[in-house]
Scaffold this motif. Structure first.
Motif, PDB file in Angstrom:
ATOM      1  N   GLU A  73       0.816  -1.202   0.000  1.00  0.00           N
ATOM      2  CA  GLU A  73       0.000   0.000   0.000  1.00  0.00           C
ATOM      3  C   GLU A  73       0.859   1.266   0.000  1.00  0.00           C
ATOM      4  OE1 GLU A  73      -2.267  -3.390   1.542  1.00  0.00           O
ATOM      5  OE2 GLU A  73      -0.338  -2.504   2.076  1.00  0.00           O
ATOM      6  N   TYR A  74       1.972   1.218   0.743  1.00  0.00           N
ATOM      7  CA  TYR A  74       2.875   2.369   0.803  1.00  0.00           C
ATOM      8  C   TYR A  74       3.444   2.665  -0.585  1.00  0.00           C
ATOM      9  CZ  TYR A  74       6.719   5.379   2.377  1.00  0.00           C
ATOM     10  OH  TYR A  74       7.588   6.427   2.560  1.00  0.00           O
ATOM     11  N   VAL A  75       3.959   1.624  -1.232  1.00  0.00           N
ATOM     12  CA  VAL A  75       4.588   1.799  -2.545  1.00  0.00           C
ATOM     13  C   VAL A  75       3.571   2.283  -3.572  1.00  0.00           C
ATOM     14  CG1 VAL A  75       5.753   0.603  -4.442  1.00  0.00           C
ATOM     15  CG2 VAL A  75       6.391   0.112  -2.065  1.00  0.00           C
ATOM     16  N   GLN A  76       2.359   1.736  -3.529  1.00  0.00           N
ATOM     17  CA  GLN A  76       1.340   2.102  -4.506  1.00  0.00           C
ATOM     18  C   GLN A  76       0.867   3.544  -4.352  1.00  0.00           C
ATOM     19  OE1 GLN A  76       0.091   0.175  -7.200  1.00  0.00           O
ATOM     20  NE2 GLN A  76       1.978  -0.886  -6.642  1.00  0.00           N
ATOM     21  N   ASN A  77       0.975   4.082  -3.138  1.00  0.00           N
ATOM     22  CA  ASN A  77       0.449   5.418  -2.875  1.00  0.00           C
ATOM     23  C   ASN A  77       1.525   6.485  -2.733  1.00  0.00           C
ATOM     24  OD1 ASN A  77      -2.686   5.245  -2.328  1.00  0.00           O
ATOM     25  ND2 ASN A  77      -1.765   3.391  -1.465  1.00  0.00           N
ATOM     26  N   ALA A  78       2.797   6.093  -2.851  1.00  0.00           N
ATOM     27  CA  ALA A  78       3.884   7.067  -2.764  1.00  0.00           C
ATOM     28  C   ALA A  78       3.902   7.938  -4.015  1.00  0.00           C
ATOM     29  CB  ALA A  78       5.225   6.358  -2.593  1.00  0.00           C
ATOM     30  N   VAL A  79       4.181   9.218  -3.837  1.00  0.00           N
ATOM     31  CA  VAL A  79       4.139  10.180  -4.943  1.00  0.00           C
ATOM     32  C   VAL A  79       5.423  11.012  -4.938  1.00  0.00           C
ATOM     33  CG1 VAL A  79       2.953  12.214  -5.858  1.00  0.00           C
ATOM     34  CG2 VAL A  79       1.621  10.311  -4.930  1.00  0.00           C
ATOM     35  N   TRP A  80       5.925  11.310  -6.133  1.00  0.00           N
ATOM     36  CA  TRP A  80       7.115  12.144  -6.277  1.00  0.00           C
ATOM     37  C   TRP A  80       6.728  13.562  -6.668  1.00  0.00           C
ATOM     38  CZ3 TRP A  80      11.530  10.098  -4.631  1.00  0.00           C
ATOM     39  CH2 TRP A  80      11.676   8.714  -4.644  1.00  0.00           C
ATOM     40  N   VAL A  96       7.304  18.548 -11.504  1.00  0.00           N
ATOM     41  CA  VAL A  96       7.000  17.257 -12.115  1.00  0.00           C
ATOM     42  C   VAL A  96       6.506  16.311 -11.036  1.00  0.00           C
ATOM     43  CG1 VAL A  96       7.998  15.263 -13.305  1.00  0.00           C
ATOM     44  CG2 VAL A  96       8.688  17.572 -13.962  1.00  0.00           C
ATOM     45  N   SER A  97       5.424  15.575 -11.332  1.00  0.00           N
ATOM     46  CA  SER A  97       4.897  14.632 -10.347  1.00  0.00           C
ATOM     47  C   SER A  97       4.157  13.497 -11.046  1.00  0.00           C
ATOM     48  CB  SER A  97       3.950  15.345  -9.378  1.00  0.00           C
ATOM     49  OG  SER A  97       3.431  14.445  -8.416  1.00  0.00           O
ATOM     50  N   ASP A  98       4.111  12.342 -10.352  1.00  0.00           N
ATOM     51  CA  ASP A  98       3.328  11.198 -10.815  1.00  0.00           C
ATOM     52  C   ASP A  98       2.035  11.059 -10.022  1.00  0.00           C
ATOM     53  OD1 ASP A  98       4.484  10.445  -8.437  1.00  0.00           O
ATOM     54  OD2 ASP A  98       5.142   8.469  -9.114  1.00  0.00           O
ATOM     55  N   LEU A  99       1.553  12.145  -9.441  1.00  0.00           N
ATOM     56  CA  LEU A  99       0.303  12.141  -8.691  1.00  0.00           C
ATOM     57  C   LEU A  99      -0.845  11.677  -9.586  1.00  0.00           C
ATOM     58  CD1 LEU A  99      -1.205  12.891  -6.053  1.00  0.00           C
ATOM     59  CD2 LEU A  99      -1.468  15.194  -6.986  1.00  0.00           C
ATOM     60  N   ASN A 100      -1.580  10.665  -9.092  1.00  0.00           N
ATOM     61  CA  ASN A 100      -2.728  10.106  -9.823  1.00  0.00           C
ATOM     62  C   ASN A 100      -2.352   9.565 -11.190  1.00  0.00           C
ATOM     63  OD1 ASN A 100      -4.362  10.962  -7.655  1.00  0.00           O
ATOM     64  ND2 ASN A 100      -4.727  12.952  -8.630  1.00  0.00           N
ATOM     65  N   ASN A 104       5.260  10.681 -14.950  1.00  0.00           N
ATOM     66  CA  ASN A 104       5.495  12.045 -14.491  1.00  0.00           C
ATOM     67  C   ASN A 104       4.981  13.050 -15.517  1.00  0.00           C
ATOM     68  OD1 ASN A 104       6.744  11.380 -12.076  1.00  0.00           O
ATOM     69  ND2 ASN A 104       8.774  11.251 -13.013  1.00  0.00           N
ATOM     70  N   PHE A 105       4.122  13.962 -15.053  1.00  0.00           N
ATOM     71  CA  PHE A 105       3.641  15.048 -15.887  1.00  0.00           C
ATOM     72  C   PHE A 105       3.878  16.374 -15.165  1.00  0.00           C
ATOM     73  CE2 PHE A 105       0.722  11.487 -17.215  1.00  0.00           C
ATOM     74  CZ  PHE A 105       1.335  11.272 -18.438  1.00  0.00           C
ATOM     75  N   LEU A 106       3.526  17.490 -15.791  1.00  0.00           N
ATOM     76  CA  LEU A 106       3.729  18.804 -15.202  1.00  0.00           C
ATOM     77  C   LEU A 106       2.539  19.187 -14.321  1.00  0.00           C
ATOM     78  CD1 LEU A 106       5.168  20.839 -18.220  1.00  0.00           C
ATOM     79  CD2 LEU A 106       6.405  19.521 -16.489  1.00  0.00           C
ATOM     80  N   TRP A 107       2.854  19.799 -13.184  1.00  0.00           N
ATOM     81  CA  TRP A 107       1.841  20.274 -12.251  1.00  0.00           C
ATOM     82  C   TRP A 107       2.154  21.715 -11.874  1.00  0.00           C
ATOM     83  CZ3 TRP A 107      -2.242  17.390  -9.888  1.00  0.00           C
ATOM     84  CH2 TRP A 107      -2.329  16.066 -10.327  1.00  0.00           C
ATOM     85  N   LEU A 108       1.106  22.485 -11.577  1.00  0.00           N
ATOM     86  CA  LEU A 108       1.235  23.859 -11.121  1.00  0.00           C
ATOM     87  C   LEU A 108       0.658  23.966  -9.717  1.00  0.00           C
ATOM     88  CD1 LEU A 108      -0.067  25.655 -14.352  1.00  0.00           C
ATOM     89  CD2 LEU A 108       2.326  25.369 -13.674  1.00  0.00           C
ATOM     90  N   PRO A 116      -2.623  21.597  -5.956  1.00  0.00           N
ATOM     91  CA  PRO A 116      -1.910  21.475  -7.231  1.00  0.00           C
ATOM     92  C   PRO A 116      -2.861  21.112  -8.360  1.00  0.00           C
ATOM     93  CG  PRO A 116      -1.507  19.547  -5.859  1.00  0.00           C
ATOM     94  CD  PRO A 116      -2.295  20.508  -5.020  1.00  0.00           C
ATOM     95  N   GLN A 117      -2.553  21.582  -9.559  1.00  0.00           N
ATOM     96  CA  GLN A 117      -3.351  21.290 -10.740  1.00  0.00           C
ATOM     97  C   GLN A 117      -2.447  20.743 -11.836  1.00  0.00           C
ATOM     98  OE1 GLN A 117      -5.326  25.050 -11.617  1.00  0.00           O
ATOM     99  NE2 GLN A 117      -7.169  24.326 -10.572  1.00  0.00           N
ATOM    100  N   ARG A 118      -2.866  19.629 -12.418  1.00  0.00           N
ATOM    101  CA  ARG A 118      -2.069  19.037 -13.483  1.00  0.00           C
ATOM    102  C   ARG A 118      -2.197  19.854 -14.759  1.00  0.00           C
ATOM    103  NH1 ARG A 118      -2.698  12.726 -14.859  1.00  0.00           N
ATOM    104  NH2 ARG A 118      -4.586  13.436 -15.946  1.00  0.00           N
TER     105      ARG A 118
END
Length: 283
Positions: A73-80, A96-100, A104-108, A116-118
């Motif tokens: 669960e930790y690994v699956q939910n970890a975010v950069w 840059v983030s892999d959120l959701n 990795n895409f750009l976020w503001l 934050p908004q992708r």
């Protein structure tokens, strides 16, 4: 960056600003009053902003999972959160983030904190992006896109530009062995970057509107360029026997409008400079 701590070189002297042990990617705000940076954790990282006097540190993202470290669960939910860059008005940070996402895409995110908004256009190319940099007028972002090469055997990085008003994506430099670490000149006319040819990595510039790249160095061991605030110099890291040193090169335009560079000059060296985190120049 040295050993996960943030340092400043000023008037020939190096001083440590923050002793954290896990920091990366320090970037000056446009007015020089704040520094954005990343703190690395166990399979995650978060974005922070701190005043330039090292006071009032603010955490902008909270990416550590609420599960047992090392668990599924930790690994699956970890975010950069990686590679931050300021908007010219200092109100927004792109990173840059892999959120959701699995990529990795750009976020503001507002630099004072917020949701934050992708940046959806950054997802259209279909693969990981990295190393964003704002144009001086705040309307465009140049970034790196990782792509499988034509031979299908390896990957390279290309440089693209996204127009924040229209969402249009435009390729700037593509092909060959790759190009990365774009950085916009203060007047918005040029983008400096590192171009790779075989094992050689050198400094190039290209008109921000597109055109023919011009090679400025020939050492083959260049990384992480950044412009001086007046646009007259480019600083970069250069690999030496004992690690990376910081060099500067004079940037001028000839009567024909073509860029020219002076001889690289060594500014300083320090132990364990983090080349991935790169440099940030403020007057």
């Amino acid at each position: 960056m040295q050993n996960g701590d943030i340092y400043i070189w000023e008037n020939g002297k190096i001083r440590r600003v923050l002793e954290l042990g896990n920091a990366a990617w320090p970037r000056w705000s446009p007015d020089g009053t704040r520094i954005a940076f990343v703190r690395m954790g166990d399979a995650f990282s978060d974005l922070y902003v701190v005043r330039s006097d090292a006071q009032n540190m603010r955490q902008l993202t909270r990416n550590q999972p609420g599960f047992t470290p090392g668990s599924y669960e930790y690994v699956q939910n970890a975010v950069w959160a990686l590679s931050p860059a300021w908007s010219p008005d200092g109100a927004t940070i792109v990173y840059v983030s892999d959120l959701n996402s699995l990529k990795n895409f750009l976020w503001l995110i507002p630099s004072q904190g917020g949701t934050p908004q992708r940046l959806e256009p950054s997802t259209r190319l279909g693969d990981n992006v990295d190393q964003p940099t704002f144009s001086p007028d705040g309307t465009r972002i140049a970034f790196v896109h990782r792509v499988t090469r034509e031979d299908g055997l390896s990957r390279r990085t290309d440089i693209w530009v996204v127009n924040l008003r229209t969402g249009e994506l435009t390729p700037l430099v593509q092909g060959g062995d790759g190009q990365y670490a774009p950085t916009w000149s203060p007047d918005g006319s040029w983008i400096a970057y590192v171009g790779r040819s075989g094992s050689a990595n050198d400094l190039f510039v290209i008109p921000a509107s597109g055109g023919q790249p011009v090679q400025l160095t020939n050492s083959g061991v260049v990384a992480s360029p950044t412009w001086s605030p007046d646009g007259r110099m480019i600083a970069f890291l250069q690999l030496e026997r004992d690690g990376f040193a910081v060099y500067t090169i004079e940037f001028t335009l000839g009567s024909d409008g073509q860029p020219h560079a002076g001889e690289p000059k060594k500014l300083f060296a320090a132990e364990n400079i983090d080349a991935v985190s790169g440099l940030s120049w403020h007057s």
